[in-house]
Enzyme design. Sequence first.
Site, PDB file in Angstrom:
ATOM      1  CE  LYS A  54      -3.746  -2.631   1.963  1.00  0.00           C
ATOM      2  NZ  LYS A  54      -4.372  -3.233   3.125  1.00  0.00           N
ATOM      3  CD  GLN A  98      -3.265  -4.868   6.352  1.00  0.00           C
ATOM      4  OE1 GLN A  98      -3.154  -3.862   5.674  1.00  0.00           O
ATOM      5  NE2 GLN A  98      -3.881  -5.953   5.894  1.00  0.00           N
ATOM      6  CG  ASP A 121      -9.535  -0.418   4.555  1.00  0.00           C
ATOM      7  OD1 ASP A 121      -9.557  -0.665   3.339  1.00  0.00           O
ATOM      8  OD2 ASP A 121      -9.250  -1.266   5.412  1.00  0.00           O
TER       9      ASP A 121
END
Length: 295
Positions: A54, A98, A121
């Site tokens: 990322k 994450q 996200d």
Amino acid sequence: MPGEILDGTATAAAIYDRLTAEVGEFLAKYGRRPLLATVLVGDDPASHTYVKMKANRCREVGMLSRRIELPEATTTEELVATITSLSADLEVDGILLQHPVPPQIDERAAFEAIAPGKDVDGVTRTSFAMMSFDEGGFRSATPGGILALLDAYEVPISGRHAVVVGRSAILGRPVGMLLLARDATVTFCHSRTPDLAEQVARADIIVAAVGRPELIKGEWIKPGAVVVDAGYNPGNVGDVEYEAARRHASLITPVPGGVGPMTIATLLDQTMRAAEAHQTQSDRPLVGSLAGEVR
Ligand code: NAP
């Protein structure tokens, strides 16, 4: 004739080209670059690889990334405090925590510490509700990427029967809600669904989001159906029996090279949107220190 490939790598590359141009315009206009903060807890090698991928993509399109790594023994309180501080940090446009986090952490509490305006996200309850009601907001990244891939290939969704196998908070549920918002008739299947083969056989669009290698058999696929395999299992194997399914499907995602690349592209696309929204908020000062080199 075997089904055509839904090429996530090529579709993501086109998104990165657009984002590179948008970051350039943003820098020229506001004197800074969009910044994505990534938070990683623990030592899981796969998670380290994902975060690195990322950050690399951020650099490629000209965005900044700030990597925060916390030890395996981090508590919920410590993680929430870190994320709360990033939520308040004017330099940060987007926050990615994450997944998965170590078992002692309340992942939901950590997600909810992300300010909705930085939830690139798409993991907060606010984002899920806005997405479900089709009121904008940030999409959960993998489901958002799946919809972007279907749209890139002009797959009709309205009025089609979509069967989603899996109902996790980051994948199955939100992809089903996005398909519903686009007027598909949606069936959710999960570990207690007794007749998976029958359900899958009725689908015009199948989204596999389970994490079990080749659970979905090729012979179950209705001729002409569109197959999206989000599953990623060891050995580059998806949740769908690929070769057999391709003989029935009109379009199918490969594993890898289907859904995976679209997830990161969606994350960065939403970081760009977050930066634009932050910058156009009248009370936000220009942050000149971020105009420099890409980190
Ligand atoms: P998860 O949280 O473990 O959820 C799995 C889901 O599958 C659950 O809803 C579970 O049902 C259901 N399930 C389990 N066994 C089943 C069975 N025999 N029949 C039908 N449903 C069954 O997994 P996840 O995080 O959603 O991830 C799913 C897969 O997608 C994994 O392979 C993961 O690596 C991959 N993934 C890929 C990306 C990407 O960017 N490409 C991103 C995220 C995840 P219950 O709810 O009843 O337990």
